[in-house]
Structure formats: structure tokens, C-alpha cells
Scaffold this motif. Structure first.
Motif, PDB file in Angstrom:
ATOM      1  N   GLY A  16       0.817  -1.209   0.000  1.00 51.77           N
ATOM      2  CA  GLY A  16       0.000   0.000   0.000  1.00 51.77           C
ATOM      3  C   GLY A  16       0.849   1.256   0.000  1.00 51.77           C
ATOM      4  N   ALA A  17       0.194   2.398   0.124  1.00 51.56           N
ATOM      5  CA  ALA A  17       0.890   3.688   0.072  1.00 51.56           C
ATOM      6  C   ALA A  17       1.932   3.770   1.178  1.00 51.56           C
ATOM      7  CB  ALA A  17      -0.111   4.822   0.200  1.00 51.56           C
ATOM      8  N   LEU A  18       3.071   4.373   0.831  1.00 52.56           N
ATOM      9  CA  LEU A  18       4.183   4.453   1.759  1.00 52.56           C
ATOM     10  C   LEU A  18       3.775   5.153   3.052  1.00 52.56           C
ATOM     11  CD1 LEU A  18       7.214   3.767   2.012  1.00 52.56           C
ATOM     12  CD2 LEU A  18       7.720   6.007   1.022  1.00 52.56           C
ATOM     13  N   ALA A  19       2.896   6.167   2.933  1.00 51.50           N
ATOM     14  CA  ALA A  19       2.483   6.929   4.118  1.00 51.50           C
ATOM     15  C   ALA A  19       1.660   6.086   5.074  1.00 51.50           C
ATOM     16  CB  ALA A  19       1.697   8.167   3.689  1.00 51.50           C
ATOM     17  N   ASP A  20       1.071   4.971   4.542  1.00 48.56           N
ATOM     18  CA  ASP A  20       0.203   4.152   5.389  1.00 48.56           C
ATOM     19  C   ASP A  20       0.928   2.970   6.020  1.00 48.56           C
ATOM     20  OD1 ASP A  20      -1.859   5.833   4.649  1.00 48.56           O
ATOM     21  OD2 ASP A  20      -2.463   4.566   2.939  1.00 48.56           O
ATOM     22  N   TRP A  21       2.255   2.849   5.799  1.00 45.45           N
ATOM     23  CA  TRP A  21       2.958   1.693   6.357  1.00 45.45           C
ATOM     24  C   TRP A  21       2.953   1.778   7.882  1.00 45.45           C
ATOM     25  CZ3 TRP A  21       8.055   0.485   3.222  1.00 45.45           C
ATOM     26  CH2 TRP A  21       7.707   0.160   1.887  1.00 45.45           C
ATOM     27  N   PRO A  22       2.884   0.618   8.534  1.00 50.44           N
ATOM     28  CA  PRO A  22       2.870   0.625   9.997  1.00 50.44           C
ATOM     29  C   PRO A  22       4.218   1.108  10.537  1.00 50.44           C
ATOM     30  CG  PRO A  22       3.017  -1.621   9.158  1.00 50.44           C
ATOM     31  CD  PRO A  22       2.730  -0.747   7.976  1.00 50.44           C
ATOM     32  N   PRO A  23       4.178   1.764  11.702  1.00 48.06           N
ATOM     33  CA  PRO A  23       5.420   2.290  12.282  1.00 48.06           C
ATOM     34  C   PRO A  23       6.545   1.255  12.412  1.00 48.06           C
ATOM     35  CG  PRO A  23       3.542   3.192  13.424  1.00 48.06           C
ATOM     36  CD  PRO A  23       2.988   2.150  12.498  1.00 48.06           C
ATOM     37  N   PRO A  24       6.267   0.000  12.836  1.00 47.05           N
ATOM     38  CA  PRO A  24       7.384  -0.958  12.942  1.00 47.05           C
ATOM     39  C   PRO A  24       8.078  -1.202  11.591  1.00 47.05           C
ATOM     40  CG  PRO A  24       5.501  -1.766  14.174  1.00 47.05           C
ATOM     41  CD  PRO A  24       4.998  -0.588  13.385  1.00 47.05           C
ATOM     42  N   LEU A  25       7.277  -1.223  10.515  1.00 45.76           N
ATOM     43  CA  LEU A  25       7.888  -1.447   9.198  1.00 45.76           C
ATOM     44  C   LEU A  25       8.698  -0.231   8.779  1.00 45.76           C
ATOM     45  CD1 LEU A  25       8.329  -3.020   6.598  1.00 45.76           C
ATOM     46  CD2 LEU A  25       6.110  -2.193   5.778  1.00 45.76           C
ATOM     47  N   ARG A  26       8.147   0.967   9.044  1.00 50.37           N
ATOM     48  CA  ARG A  26       8.877   2.180   8.681  1.00 50.37           C
ATOM     49  C   ARG A  26      10.181   2.286   9.480  1.00 50.37           C
ATOM     50  NH1 ARG A  26       5.785   6.146   6.089  1.00 50.37           N
ATOM     51  NH2 ARG A  26       7.007   7.788   7.083  1.00 50.37           N
ATOM     52  N   ALA A  27      10.132   1.925  10.776  1.00 52.79           N
ATOM     53  CA  ALA A  27      11.340   1.971  11.602  1.00 52.79           C
ATOM     54  C   ALA A  27      12.384   0.963  11.106  1.00 52.79           C
ATOM     55  CB  ALA A  27      10.984   1.694  13.065  1.00 52.79           C
ATOM     56  N   ALA A  28      11.926  -0.257  10.768  1.00 53.12           N
ATOM     57  CA  ALA A  28      12.847  -1.282  10.269  1.00 53.12           C
ATOM     58  C   ALA A  28      13.456  -0.857   8.938  1.00 53.12           C
ATOM     59  CB  ALA A  28      12.117  -2.621  10.123  1.00 53.12           C
ATOM     60  N   LEU A  29      12.638  -0.215   8.048  1.00 55.47           N
ATOM     61  CA  LEU A  29      13.155   0.233   6.756  1.00 55.47           C
ATOM     62  C   LEU A  29      14.197   1.329   6.948  1.00 55.47           C
ATOM     63  CD1 LEU A  29      13.099   0.143   3.692  1.00 55.47           C
ATOM     64  CD2 LEU A  29      11.232   1.815   3.752  1.00 55.47           C
ATOM     65  N   SER A  30      13.946   2.233   7.891  1.00 51.80           N
ATOM     66  CA  SER A  30      14.922   3.287   8.158  1.00 51.80           C
ATOM     67  C   SER A  30      16.242   2.693   8.634  1.00 51.80           C
ATOM     68  CB  SER A  30      14.359   4.246   9.213  1.00 51.80           C
ATOM     69  OG  SER A  30      15.315   5.233   9.536  1.00 51.80           O
ATOM     70  N   LEU A  31      16.167   1.665   9.492  1.00 51.13           N
ATOM     71  CA  LEU A  31      17.371   0.996   9.973  1.00 51.13           C
ATOM     72  C   LEU A  31      18.083   0.274   8.828  1.00 51.13           C
ATOM     73  CD1 LEU A  31      19.101   0.190  12.443  1.00 51.13           C
ATOM     74  CD2 LEU A  31      17.590  -1.787  12.731  1.00 51.13           C
ATOM     75  N   CYS A  32      17.291  -0.347   7.981  1.00 51.85           N
ATOM     76  CA  CYS A  32      17.858  -1.099   6.848  1.00 51.85           C
ATOM     77  C   CYS A  32      18.593  -0.165   5.891  1.00 51.85           C
ATOM     78  CB  CYS A  32      16.737  -1.845   6.124  1.00 51.85           C
ATOM     79  SG  CYS A  32      17.262  -2.680   4.609  1.00 51.85           S
ATOM     80  N   LEU A  33      17.946   0.950   5.515  1.00 53.63           N
ATOM     81  CA  LEU A  33      18.546   1.870   4.548  1.00 53.63           C
ATOM     82  C   LEU A  33      19.770   2.563   5.118  1.00 53.63           C
ATOM     83  CD1 LEU A  33      15.344   3.474   2.977  1.00 53.63           C
ATOM     84  CD2 LEU A  33      16.804   1.677   2.011  1.00 53.63           C
ATOM     85  N   GLY A  34      19.832   2.725   6.421  1.00 55.14           N
ATOM     86  CA  GLY A  34      20.967   3.395   7.045  1.00 55.14           C
ATOM     87  C   GLY A  34      22.132   2.476   7.335  1.00 55.14           C
ATOM     88  N   SER A  35      21.948   1.187   7.147  1.00 52.77           N
ATOM     89  CA  SER A  35      23.009   0.228   7.474  1.00 52.77           C
ATOM     90  C   SER A  35      24.084   0.223   6.388  1.00 52.77           C
ATOM     91  CB  SER A  35      22.420  -1.177   7.626  1.00 52.77           C
ATOM     92  OG  SER A  35      23.456  -2.124   7.797  1.00 52.77           O
ATOM     93  N   GLN A  36      25.367   0.131   6.817  1.00 54.21           N
ATOM     94  CA  GLN A  36      26.474   0.002   5.876  1.00 54.21           C
ATOM     95  C   GLN A  36      26.670  -1.444   5.426  1.00 54.21           C
ATOM     96  OE1 GLN A  36      28.239   2.718   4.702  1.00 54.21           O
ATOM     97  NE2 GLN A  36      26.622   3.812   5.794  1.00 54.21           N
ATOM     98  N   SER A  37      26.063  -2.373   6.129  1.00 49.22           N
ATOM     99  CA  SER A  37      26.158  -3.784   5.790  1.00 49.22           C
ATOM    100  C   SER A  37      24.972  -4.187   4.940  1.00 49.22           C
ATOM    101  CB  SER A  37      26.186  -4.648   7.059  1.00 49.22           C
ATOM    102  OG  SER A  37      27.306  -4.317   7.862  1.00 49.22           O
ATOM    103  N   PRO A  38      25.116  -5.242   4.146  1.00 54.53           N
ATOM    104  CA  PRO A  38      23.964  -5.726   3.374  1.00 54.53           C
ATOM    105  C   PRO A  38      22.818  -6.094   4.310  1.00 54.53           C
ATOM    106  CG  PRO A  38      26.007  -6.755   2.605  1.00 54.53           C
ATOM    107  CD  PRO A  38      26.334  -6.036   3.875  1.00 54.53           C
ATOM    108  N   ALA A  39      21.634  -5.562   4.042  1.00 52.34           N
ATOM    109  CA  ALA A  39      20.478  -5.819   4.903  1.00 52.34           C
ATOM    110  C   ALA A  39      19.230  -5.938   4.045  1.00 52.34           C
ATOM    111  CB  ALA A  39      20.311  -4.716   5.943  1.00 52.34           C
ATOM    112  N   ALA A  40      18.295  -6.784   4.510  1.00 53.67           N
ATOM    113  CA  ALA A  40      17.033  -6.984   3.791  1.00 53.67           C
ATOM    114  C   ALA A  40      15.924  -7.170   4.813  1.00 53.67           C
ATOM    115  CB  ALA A  40      17.123  -8.190   2.875  1.00 53.67           C
ATOM    116  N   ILE A  41      14.703  -6.833   4.380  1.00 47.64           N
ATOM    117  CA  ILE A  41      13.506  -7.040   5.206  1.00 47.64           C
ATOM    118  C   ILE A  41      12.587  -7.968   4.421  1.00 47.64           C
ATOM    119  CG2 ILE A  41      11.454  -5.947   6.198  1.00 47.64           C
ATOM    120  CD1 ILE A  41      13.154  -3.396   6.506  1.00 47.64           C
TER     121      ILE A  41
END
Length: 691
Positions: A16-41
Motif C-alpha cells: 500500500g501507500a508508503l504513508a500508510d505503512w505501519p510504524p514498525p515497518l517504517r522503523a525497520a526500513l529506516s534501519l535497513c537503509l541506514g546500514s552500511q552492511s547488506p540488509a534486507a527485510i
């Protein structure tokens, strides 16, 4: 990836729309994108994937960005059974999981998208929770360990190869050892083929291989066979450079225990060299893994494999050469013992007969002739041994002048005429022009006599010998052709090696030490020339060719030495013989007495001066190799003693090089005789004592 995430049409996906993602998913994505190591969700029941920039190498250009937002089973159809098991295990259990150095296969860097690339990686899986506390996804941190795991595997192979080089065995056995080791690592070396020169052969041929079925091995036996299969081994041999080449379809049988099921698509042909030598001694053909990219690291591994195989082949060649040298030495010592016993036997028989009573007239004359003939045989054997030793040590000095090849032929025929007549050979001599070469006449005659003697010995009675002389490309050429027994192809290239003869039988009917042609080759090389042989095989005769550089002048620079004047005759002399070998001293004294001289023998250097004062000799024949005080020192003592200084000193020695003569004259000797001393030489030396 942050920009791609914002611009992606998430409305078309279950996210669904990015603005409607649940907070846990948005927090995990922020952590994933900020990681210097290979990361996936992996999110949701169907484990849809989100990842960061560092994760893209795991995917390869073929998957990124197409798999973004797709279910794991759709994005990784070939490997989801393995990867998905970990993800689904965390989704269902809620327990974190760690997988270290996991062997996975991903379609990413290889050109063939149907082949899965070998990858090693460690994965850490953590559960992601929804707002209601249920497990909604998995957060995965990755670390690729492919270089380390492949490096360890390859290092094991290289260590085993280095141990293989130290093992004993022939070239074939050593190469088979190497291919057995490579066969154990079919992941990095799907197949191997080593081309080398086995003992007794002359050309490269396939001596060992791994993971090639028997029919294919037979079809790749020689370089010509390899060429027929589009293997560029001729080019590698000619250019000495590594070649990568595509493989035609192989009748491949994958080895599930030590290799991949897919056939390799390419291979490297790597030249093998001996350390410090540029000549190619072999070729290693190594298959490239269908599941590994041929990057710098992989190429470096192949180079190290080739270097190890080089060491294996070179070590085996060295062992074979040493074993061959030992065999040659053993055979030579056996030949030497046989050849020495042959003349010693009649000498001993004659000596026993001379010791009997009543030996006079023709019988005595016959015994004397036998002794002279057999002594000459022994002298020739010793001379050949000394010549080879001097040439090998570089102690031979050539006395060159301009000499006609016809002169060399004429003098040589004088030496072998009796043998040729005994063998009833038909001899023809042809000369084109008057070729004058720059050479040592004595040494050139020695060479041609050796060649002619061989031709006569190995040509049956009534055979033909042909001698030709002519000029060619700056060389004077002597060619000897015979209709004799010929030379086998495997022996022709070794005929100039030490101790080699075309046949060695128990009867040793042809005799000799196998030194002749080796001496010929070395003397020719000292002249800046060449010696080579050819034959159409056993029973088809042999041709030996000698080439000597032409002289760059027309006139002979040195006159022939005048013949030695006959020794002067005169009254008897008093001669002191000094030699620590009592038999040698006594026999020489007996010979001198038979010549009418007064002679006495001394065996100890300490007694020489006292005996000389008492005996008052006109001449002293002095052995150089005395113990305690050598002959040079003794000569200097005699010359320094006023009442003995006038005595003629004659050196008798087994050392006959020019430098030995010079040293003798410097020490005060008036003459230098080489053992065994001939009677004529002794007479000429004693004549000087009368002057």
C-alpha cells in the motif's frame, strides 16, 4: 535506495501507500537503509523483500531492482527452498537465527542466467513485530564470505600440490599425483589435463588428467588431437603465453561429490616452465568453474596451480635426469671395467708366459707384440677419459690454423685404414672445392677418426662408407655416411650424450666407452661448429655431419712443425729413476739398462739428494706425483744444490696439459714426458743430457 523507495509505486503492491505503512515497518526500513552492511527485510506472510544498497551485490544486475517488493518465492525461485526455510522459521517461531558460511547459489555475476553462481554468506535473522505484537516480518543482516571460503578450499589444493612435488616418481607418476589432487577440488578445477614429455619421448603428450572420461582422454592424447578439438595448445607452445578458450560441448558427467553437474564452458591453457628457463616443458589445461566468475582472485589461483604443477614436473624431470645419470654412471663403470679387463687379461697371460723358462725366438717376439698392442689399447682408453675430463672442465686449448678438409680426411684415413680393410668396406671420398677451415688439425683429425671408427664398427663386412667435404653457409662440412645398422629414432637425439652407444650387449663386441661422439660434439662446439647425426632407423645406416667455421684467410698461417730429429746416439749415461711406484721405477730402470745405460731406482723423495750425490747421475727421471715432496719441489731443491744443479731433469707424469708442461719447465726440468713414457720419447730426452 532511499530515492527509489520514495518513487516506487507501492500502491500496486500489498504494501500500500508508503504513508500508510505501519510504524514498525517504517522503523525497520529506516534501519535497513541506514546500514552500511547488506540488509534486507522480509515482510508479510509471503515474505516480500525490501533491501538497501549494500545488498544489491547479492542480487546482481539481473535481479535489481526487479525483485523489489516481490515475494521471496517469486524473486528467488531456485534458492528459496534454502533461504526461505530460515525466514519462515523466524516468522513462525519468533526466534532469532544465525547461519554462518552458508553455501548458496545466486544468478548474479555470470553471463549465463541459467547457471547459479557459488556464494558463501553468513545471515543473522531477527523477528519484526506488528503493533499488535504479532510477528510480521524478518530483519536480515548479511555478510558475504565467498572469498574466504573459496580461498581456504584453494589453499588446501595448493598445499597438497606442493607436497606432491616432493614425492618420488617419473614425470607421468608426478603428473598423475597432481591431477589426483586437482580432482579432489572439482569445484574450482572441473577438469585438468597436463601435457609433458615422458621419459624416452620427444614431444608433448597428455600424461595425466582428471574428470575427463576415457574416450575423451584418448582423443586428446597429442597436440594434434587437441588442435582437432579447438584447444589452442600449439599457440601456447609457440608463444609461451596463457590462453583462455571456449570449450565445445563436452560429453560431461558431473561429479556430485567433488564438482558441479554443469559442464565447464571455458578453460585456461597455461605454459609450464622449469625455474630460470624460458623453454616450455609442458602445458596445463585447467577447466574454469561454471559457477565462479573468472575474476582476478580466481586467475591468481590458476597461476599458482600452474606454478605448483611446474614444480611437480620440473622435480620429476630432475629426478629422471638424476636416475638416468646414475644408470649411465653404473653402465659406464661396468663398461670401463670390461674394457680395462680385456687388455689386462692378455697382459697378465703374457707376463706369466714370460716368467716361464725356455721362451725364445718367435714366441718371445709374439709376447712382446701382444704387450705393446694391449698397452696401446689401455693408453687410448685413458686418453679418451682424460680428454673428456679436460674438455668438460674447460682445460683444452685449441691450436688453430687454416687447414684444408682434404688434409684432415687424409690423416684420419691413415688411422682407420687397417680397420676399414679388415671389415672389407667399400670407401668413397668426394670433395667439392678446397674448403679451408679455422681449426686445430690434431683435434679435427681426432673427431673424424672417432666418427669413421664408429661407422666402420657398426657397418657389417662388405658395407659402404662415404666421406664428403664441401662448403656451406660459412662452414666447412665433413659428412660421413655408412650403410650400417643405423640408429633407432628414440636414440638419435642422445647419440652425442656421454656413455651412449647404439647397442649394449653382453659380448661388448664393438668395444669402447661410449665417449667418442660426445668428445666429437664438444670439440666441434669449442671450434664454434656443430655435430649432428641422422638415420632412417635401424638397418638403414647413419649419417654424421661435422661443421667447422671457414678460415677467413687463404694462406696457412703456421708452417707444419718439422719432424723430430732422430735421437742422438752416444755413450751410456747414468740415470736415476725416482717414482714412489716401485714397479714403475724398477721397470723403467730395467728398460734403461737394456738400452746400455747404468740405472738405479729410488722410491722415496727423502732419499733422492743423498742417492744423487752417491750415484752421480747424468740425468734424473723424476715422477711429479711424489708423496711428501712433489716433483716440482724436488726439482727446485736439486737445482738449488750446487753439486747437483748440472744434472738433466726429466719429468715423468700423468699430467700432460700445456700448463703442466709450463710449470715443469719453471721448476727446472729440461723435458716433460707424459706417462706411459714411450721409448722414443725417453731416448730424445736423454740425448739432451749428452750435449
Amino acid at each position: 535506495m532511499s530515492g527509489r523507495m520514495r518513487d516506487f509505486d507501492w500502491d500496486a503492491t500489498p504494501f500500500g501507500a508508503l504513508a500508510d505503512w505501519p510504524p514498525p515497518l517504517r522503523a525497520a526500513l529506516s534501519l535497513c537503509l541506514g546500514s552500511q552492511s547488506p540488509a534486507a527485510i522480509w515482510w508479510g506472510d509471503d515474505a516480500r523483500v525490501l533491501y538497501n544498497d549494500a545488498y544489491i551485490p547479492f542480487l546482481g544486475a539481473g535481479k535489481h531492482p526487479g525483485v523489489l517488493g516481490l515475494p521471496g518465492a517469486a524473486g528467488w525461485p531456485g534458492t528459496w527452498a534454502q533461504l526461505g526455510a530460515h525466514v519462515e522459521g523466524v516468522l513462525h517461531s519468533g526466534d532469532a537465527a544465525l547461519s554462518e558460511d552458508e553455501h548458496v547459489f545466486l544468478a548474479r555475476h555470470l553471463d549465463q542466467q541459467d547457471v547459479q553462481e557459488e556464494v558463501y554468506a553468513s545471515f543473522a535473522y531477527e523477528p519484526l513485530y506488528a503493533d499488535d505484537g504479532t510477528i510480521a516480518g524478518v530483519f536480515c543482516l548479511c555478510s558475504e564470505t565467498t572469498p574466504r571460503m573459496q580461498g581456504e578450499r584453494r589453499l588446501t589444493t595448493l598445499r597438497a600440490l606442493s607436497a606432491c612435488a616432493a614425492e618420488t616418481g617419473s614425470v607421468v607418476a608426478a603428473c598423475e599425483c597432481a591431477t589426483d589432487i586437482l580432482a579432489a577440488n572439482g569445484y574450482d578445477v572441473p577438469f585438468s589435463a597436463i601435457y609433458a614429455v615422458p621419459l624416452g619421448r620427444t614431444d608433448l603428450e597428455l600424461v595425466a588428467s582428471s574428470h575427463l572420461d576415457a574416450p575423451l582422454v584418448a582423443r586428446l592424447h597429442t597436440l594434434a588431437d587437441a588442435r582437432a578439438h579447438a584447444w589452442p595448445l600449439d599457440e601456447v607452445l609457440a608463444q609461451g603465453e596463457t590462453r583462455e578458450f571456449a570449450l565445445p560441448s563436452l560429453d560431461w558427467r558431473g561429479d556430485a561429490d567433488s564438482g558441479w553437474p554443469e559442464a565447464p564452458r571455458s578453460a585456461l591453457a597455461i605454459p609450464l616452465r622449469r625455474a630460470g628457463v624460458q623453454d616450455v616443458i609442458g602445458i596445463a589445461v585447467l577447466g574454469v568453474s561454471p559457477r565462479c566468475a573468472l575474476d582476478d582472485s580466481y586467475r591468481a589461483f590458476f597461476d599458482l596451480v600452474a606454478a605448483s604443477v611446474e614444480a611437480v614436473v620440473a622435480s620429476a624431470l630432475g629426478r629422471e635426469a638424476l636416475q638416468a645419470a646414475n644408470r649411465q654412471k653404473t653402465e659406464f663403470l661396468a663398461m670401463l671395467a670390461h674394457e680395462l679387463r680385456n687388455p689386462l687379461a692378455p697382459i697378465r697371460h703374457v707376463a706369466d708366459r714370460l716368467g716361464a723358462e725356455g721362451l725364445t725366438g718367435p714366441q718371445a717376439a709374439r709376447c712382446i707384440e701382444i704387450l705393446r698392442r694391449q698397452a696401446a689399447v689401455l693408453s687410448r682408453l685413458v686418453d679418451d677419459l682424460l680428454d673428456m675430463s679436460r674438455i668438460t672442465l674447460g682445460r683444452v686449448q685449441l691450436h688453430k690454423r687454416g687447414v684444408l678438409l682434404q688434409e684432415i680426411i687424409a690423416q684420419s684415413l691413415e688411422s682407420v685404414d687397417a680397420l676399414i680393410r679388415e671389415r672389407q668396406h667399400r670407401l668413397t671420398v668426394t670433395s667439392e672445392g678446397a674448403a679451408r677451415v679455422d681449426g686445430d688439425p690434431q683435434r679435427l683429425v681426432q673427431c673424424l677418426v672417432n666418427v669413421l671408427t664408429n661407422a666402420a664398427k657398426y657397418t657389417g663386412k662388405g658395407g659402404e662408407l662415404h666421406i664428403e667435404s664441401f662448403e656451406r653457409d660459412g662452414f666447412g662440412v665433413l659428412r660421413v655416411r655408412d650403410t650400417g645398422q643405423g640408429i633407432a629414432p628414440e636414440l638419435i637425439e642422445h647419440i652425442f650424450d656421454l656413455f651412449v652407444q647404439s647397442e649394449r650387449t653382453l659380448d661388448r663386441a664393438q668395444g669402447g666407452l661410449g665417449l667418442g661422439l660426445s668428445l666429437v660434439k664438444k670439440v666441434m662446439e669449442l671450434h664454434g661448429g656443430h655435430a649432428y647425426a641422422s638415420s632412417d632407423g635401424v638397418g638403414h645406416g647413419t649419417t654424421v655431419t661435422l661443421e667447422v667455421p671457414l678460415a677467413d684467410y687463404d694462406a696457412v698461417l703456421h708452417e707444419h712443425e718439422p719432424e723430430a730429429a732422430p735421437p742422438e746416439t752416444g755413450g751410456p749415461l747414468r740415470v736415476l729413476v725416482v717414482d714412489d711406484n716401485a714397479d714403475a721405477a724398477d721397470s723403467l730402470a730395467m728398460l734403461l739398462e737394456a738400452e746400455g745405460h747404468a740405472a738405479t731406482a729410488v722410491y722415496d723423495a727423502d732419499a733422492v739428494l743423498a742417492c744423487a750425490r752417491q750415484f752421480a747421475p747424468d740425468a734424473i727421471v723424476l715422477d711429479i706425483g711424489l708423496p711428501k715432496i712433489d716433483g716440482y719441489q724436488m726439482a727446485q731443491r736439486i737445482r738449488a744444490t750446487p753439486d747437483l744443479a748440472h744434472i738433466t731433469l726429466i719429468a715423468a707424469t700423468g699430467y700432460g696439459q700445456p700448463e703442466d708442461r709450463a710449470r715443469a719447465f719453471e721448476a727446472g726440468f729440461g723435458d716433460h714426458l707424459v706417462k706411459p713414457v714411450t721409448l722414443d720419447a725417453l731416448r730424445r730426452a736423454l740425448a739432451k743430457a749428452r750435449r
